[in-house]
Design a protein around this motif. Structure first.
Motif, PDB file in Angstrom:
ATOM      1  N   PRO A  53       0.841  -1.189   0.000  1.00 11.27           N
ATOM      2  CA  PRO A  53       0.000   0.000   0.000  1.00 11.27           C
ATOM      3  C   PRO A  53       0.886   1.253   0.000  1.00 11.27           C
ATOM      4  CG  PRO A  53      -0.681  -1.536   1.717  1.00 11.27           C
ATOM      5  CD  PRO A  53       0.624  -2.035   1.158  1.00 11.27           C
ATOM      6  N   GLU A  54       0.367   2.355  -0.490  1.00  9.09           N
ATOM      7  CA  GLU A  54       1.189   3.570  -0.597  1.00  9.09           C
ATOM      8  C   GLU A  54       1.758   4.018   0.740  1.00  9.09           C
ATOM      9  OE1 GLU A  54      -0.155   6.838  -2.873  1.00  9.09           O
ATOM     10  OE2 GLU A  54      -1.015   5.559  -4.419  1.00  9.09           O
ATOM     11  N   HIS A  55       1.002   3.804   1.812  1.00  8.14           N
ATOM     12  CA  HIS A  55       1.452   4.269   3.136  1.00  8.14           C
ATOM     13  C   HIS A  55       2.461   3.307   3.776  1.00  8.14           C
ATOM     14  CE1 HIS A  55      -1.772   1.433   4.038  1.00  8.14           C
ATOM     15  NE2 HIS A  55      -1.161   1.233   5.181  1.00  8.14           N
ATOM     16  N   GLU A  56       2.647   2.143   3.184  1.00 12.13           N
ATOM     17  CA  GLU A  56       3.498   1.115   3.797  1.00 12.13           C
ATOM     18  C   GLU A  56       4.953   1.283   3.357  1.00 12.13           C
ATOM     19  OE1 GLU A  56       4.048  -1.252   6.526  1.00 12.13           O
ATOM     20  OE2 GLU A  56       1.948  -1.193   5.978  1.00 12.13           O
ATOM     21  N   SER A  57       5.879   1.075   4.281  1.00 13.61           N
ATOM     22  CA  SER A  57       7.291   1.164   3.928  1.00 13.61           C
ATOM     23  C   SER A  57       7.978  -0.176   4.135  1.00 13.61           C
ATOM     24  CB  SER A  57       8.001   2.226   4.773  1.00 13.61           C
ATOM     25  OG  SER A  57       8.221   1.747   6.074  1.00 13.61           O
ATOM     26  N   ILE A  58       8.987  -0.403   3.319  1.00 13.98           N
ATOM     27  CA  ILE A  58       9.762  -1.629   3.445  1.00 13.98           C
ATOM     28  C   ILE A  58      10.465  -1.679   4.800  1.00 13.98           C
ATOM     29  CG2 ILE A  58      11.885  -2.726   2.589  1.00 13.98           C
ATOM     30  CD1 ILE A  58      10.908  -2.257  -0.200  1.00 13.98           C
ATOM     31  N   HIS A  59      10.942  -0.539   5.254  1.00 15.50           N
ATOM     32  CA  HIS A  59      11.652  -0.483   6.536  1.00 15.50           C
ATOM     33  C   HIS A  59      10.731  -0.952   7.676  1.00 15.50           C
ATOM     34  CE1 HIS A  59      14.518   0.815   9.525  1.00 15.50           C
ATOM     35  NE2 HIS A  59      13.564   1.521  10.111  1.00 15.50           N
ATOM     36  N   LYS A  60       9.492  -0.477   7.670  1.00 20.40           N
ATOM     37  CA  LYS A  60       8.539  -0.868   8.722  1.00 20.40           C
ATOM     38  C   LYS A  60       8.269  -2.370   8.663  1.00 20.40           C
ATOM     39  CE  LYS A  60       3.755  -0.296  10.128  1.00 20.40           C
ATOM     40  NZ  LYS A  60       2.453   0.213   9.689  1.00 20.40           N
ATOM     41  N   LEU A  61       8.076  -2.896   7.455  1.00 17.54           N
ATOM     42  CA  LEU A  61       7.833  -4.337   7.329  1.00 17.54           C
ATOM     43  C   LEU A  61       9.034  -5.136   7.814  1.00 17.54           C
ATOM     44  CD1 LEU A  61       6.001  -4.890   3.920  1.00 17.54           C
ATOM     45  CD2 LEU A  61       5.131  -5.345   6.211  1.00 17.54           C
ATOM     46  N   HIS A  62      10.223  -4.687   7.441  1.00 22.13           N
ATOM     47  CA  HIS A  62      11.426  -5.401   7.869  1.00 22.13           C
ATOM     48  C   HIS A  62      11.515  -5.442   9.389  1.00 22.13           C
ATOM     49  CE1 HIS A  62      15.715  -6.416   8.293  1.00 22.13           C
ATOM     50  NE2 HIS A  62      15.423  -7.171   7.255  1.00 22.13           N
ATOM     51  N   GLU A  63      11.173  -4.340  10.040  1.00 27.70           N
ATOM     52  CA  GLU A  63      11.176  -4.321  11.507  1.00 27.70           C
ATOM     53  C   GLU A  63      10.168  -5.329  12.066  1.00 27.70           C
ATOM     54  OE1 GLU A  63      12.468   0.311  12.376  1.00 27.70           O
ATOM     55  OE2 GLU A  63      10.388  -0.291  12.641  1.00 27.70           O
ATOM     56  N   GLN A  64       9.029  -5.447  11.401  1.00 22.83           N
ATOM     57  CA  GLN A  64       8.004  -6.366  11.900  1.00 22.83           C
ATOM     58  C   GLN A  64       8.346  -7.828  11.605  1.00 22.83           C
ATOM     59  OE1 GLN A  64       4.137  -5.015  10.695  1.00 22.83           O
ATOM     60  NE2 GLN A  64       4.348  -3.105  11.822  1.00 22.83           N
ATOM     61  N   PHE A  65       9.195  -8.049  10.613  1.00 21.88           N
ATOM     62  CA  PHE A  65       9.648  -9.417  10.344  1.00 21.88           C
ATOM     63  C   PHE A  65      10.733  -9.845  11.347  1.00 21.88           C
ATOM     64  CE2 PHE A  65       8.365  -9.089   5.651  1.00 21.88           C
ATOM     65  CZ  PHE A  65       7.287  -9.937   5.819  1.00 21.88           C
ATOM     66  N   ALA A  66      11.400  -8.904  11.983  1.00 28.35           N
ATOM     67  CA  ALA A  66      12.526  -9.229  12.875  1.00 28.35           C
ATOM     68  C   ALA A  66      12.155 -10.239  13.973  1.00 28.35           C
ATOM     69  CB  ALA A  66      13.113  -7.950  13.472  1.00 28.35           C
ATOM     70  N   PRO A  67      11.024 -10.072  14.666  1.00 29.49           N
ATOM     71  CA  PRO A  67      10.681 -11.083  15.691  1.00 29.49           C
ATOM     72  C   PRO A  67      10.443 -12.471  15.099  1.00 29.49           C
ATOM     73  CG  PRO A  67       9.366  -9.086  15.993  1.00 29.49           C
ATOM     74  CD  PRO A  67      10.085  -8.948  14.682  1.00 29.49           C
ATOM     75  N   VAL A  68       9.887 -12.528  13.891  1.00 34.93           N
ATOM     76  CA  VAL A  68       9.652 -13.820  13.232  1.00 34.93           C
ATOM     77  C   VAL A  68      10.997 -14.458  12.876  1.00 34.93           C
ATOM     78  CG1 VAL A  68       8.601 -14.973  11.232  1.00 34.93           C
ATOM     79  CG2 VAL A  68       7.420 -13.043  12.329  1.00 34.93           C
ATOM     80  N   LYS A  70      13.851 -13.991  14.384  1.00 34.78           N
ATOM     81  CA  LYS A  70      14.504 -14.431  15.621  1.00 34.78           C
ATOM     82  C   LYS A  70      13.840 -15.691  16.179  1.00 34.78           C
ATOM     83  CE  LYS A  70      16.005 -12.811  20.111  1.00 34.78           C
ATOM     84  NZ  LYS A  70      16.090 -11.698  21.037  1.00 34.78           N
ATOM     85  N   GLU A  71      12.519 -15.675  16.240  1.00 33.71           N
ATOM     86  CA  GLU A  71      11.780 -16.811  16.813  1.00 33.71           C
ATOM     87  C   GLU A  71      11.990 -18.100  16.025  1.00 33.71           C
ATOM     88  OE1 GLU A  71       7.552 -16.143  17.021  1.00 33.71           O
ATOM     89  OE2 GLU A  71       7.142 -18.275  17.313  1.00 33.71           O
ATOM     90  N   MET A  72      12.027 -17.974  14.678  1.00 34.05           N
ATOM     91  CA  MET A  72      12.063 -19.179  13.857  1.00 34.05           C
ATOM     92  C   MET A  72      13.426 -19.441  13.223  1.00 34.05           C
ATOM     93  SD  MET A  72       8.274 -19.223  12.231  1.00 34.05           S
ATOM     94  CE  MET A  72       8.185 -21.013  12.319  1.00 34.05           C
ATOM     95  N   GLY A  73      14.402 -18.578  13.490  1.00 35.16           N
ATOM     96  CA  GLY A  73      15.737 -18.775  12.924  1.00 35.16           C
ATOM     97  C   GLY A  73      15.764 -18.637  11.412  1.00 35.16           C
ATOM     98  N   LEU A  74      15.014 -17.672  10.890  1.00 34.41           N
ATOM     99  CA  LEU A  74      14.901 -17.459   9.455  1.00 34.41           C
ATOM    100  C   LEU A  74      15.689 -16.231   9.014  1.00 34.41           C
ATOM    101  CD1 LEU A  74      11.034 -17.870   9.174  1.00 34.41           C
ATOM    102  CD2 LEU A  74      12.747 -19.600   8.612  1.00 34.41           C
ATOM    103  N   LYS A  75      15.924 -16.151   7.718  1.00 29.75           N
ATOM    104  CA  LYS A  75      16.449 -14.932   7.102  1.00 29.75           C
ATOM    105  C   LYS A  75      15.350 -14.436   6.167  1.00 29.75           C
ATOM    106  CE  LYS A  75      19.153 -11.739   5.613  1.00 29.75           C
ATOM    107  NZ  LYS A  75      19.136 -10.511   6.358  1.00 29.75           N
ATOM    108  N   ILE A  76      14.799 -13.271   6.495  1.00 30.88           N
ATOM    109  CA  ILE A  76      13.730 -12.689   5.679  1.00 30.88           C
ATOM    110  C   ILE A  76      14.248 -11.374   5.118  1.00 30.88           C
ATOM    111  CG2 ILE A  76      11.368 -11.807   5.635  1.00 30.88           C
ATOM    112  CD1 ILE A  76      10.815 -13.562   8.121  1.00 30.88           C
TER     113      ILE A  76
END
Length: 90
Positions: A53-68, A70-76
Motif C-alpha cells: 500500500p502507498e502508506h506502507e514502507s519496506i523499513h517498517k515491514l522489515h522491523e516487523q519481520f525481525a521477531p519472526v 529471531k523466533e524461527m531462525g529465518l532470514k527474511i
C-alpha cells in the motif's frame, strides 16, 4: 504508481513459517500477488511478490519481520521489485 516488492524467506523447515510471515503482511494490508516455495532437504525457501500500500514502507515491514526471524531462525529480506530485478540481471 505500483509499489511492488520481493520478500524472500530462507531457513530450516518447520511448522508455521508461511503462517507467521503472511500474518505480518496481512496485519499491514499487504497483498500477495504471487508466491513460490520449496523445501530442499531440510531447508525452506519462499519468494513472494507483494503489492505494498502507498502508506506502507519496506523499513517498517522489515522491523516487523525481525521477531519472526529471531523466533524461527529465518532470514527474511524484502526489496523493491525494481532493485531486485537490477541486482539479479545477468
Amino acid at each position: 504508481m505500483e509499489n511492488r516488492a520481493i520478500v524472500s524467506v530462507v531457513g530450516k523447515d518447520q511448522v508455521g513459517i508461511i503462517a507467521k510471515v503472511t500474518a505480518v503482511l496481512a496485519e499491514n494490508q499487504v497483498n500477495i500477488m504471487d508466491i513460490s516455495q520449496t523445501i530442499l532437504q531440510d531447508f525452506f525457501t519462499m519468494m513472494m511478490l507483494i503489492d505494498l500500500p502507498e502508506h506502507e514502507s519496506i523499513h517498517k515491514l522489515h522491523e516487523q519481520f525481525a521477531p519472526v526471524e529471531k523466533e524461527m531462525g529465518l532470514k527474511i529480506s524484502i526489496q523493491l521489485e525494481d532493485i531486485f530485478k537490477a541486482m539479479h540481471r545477468v
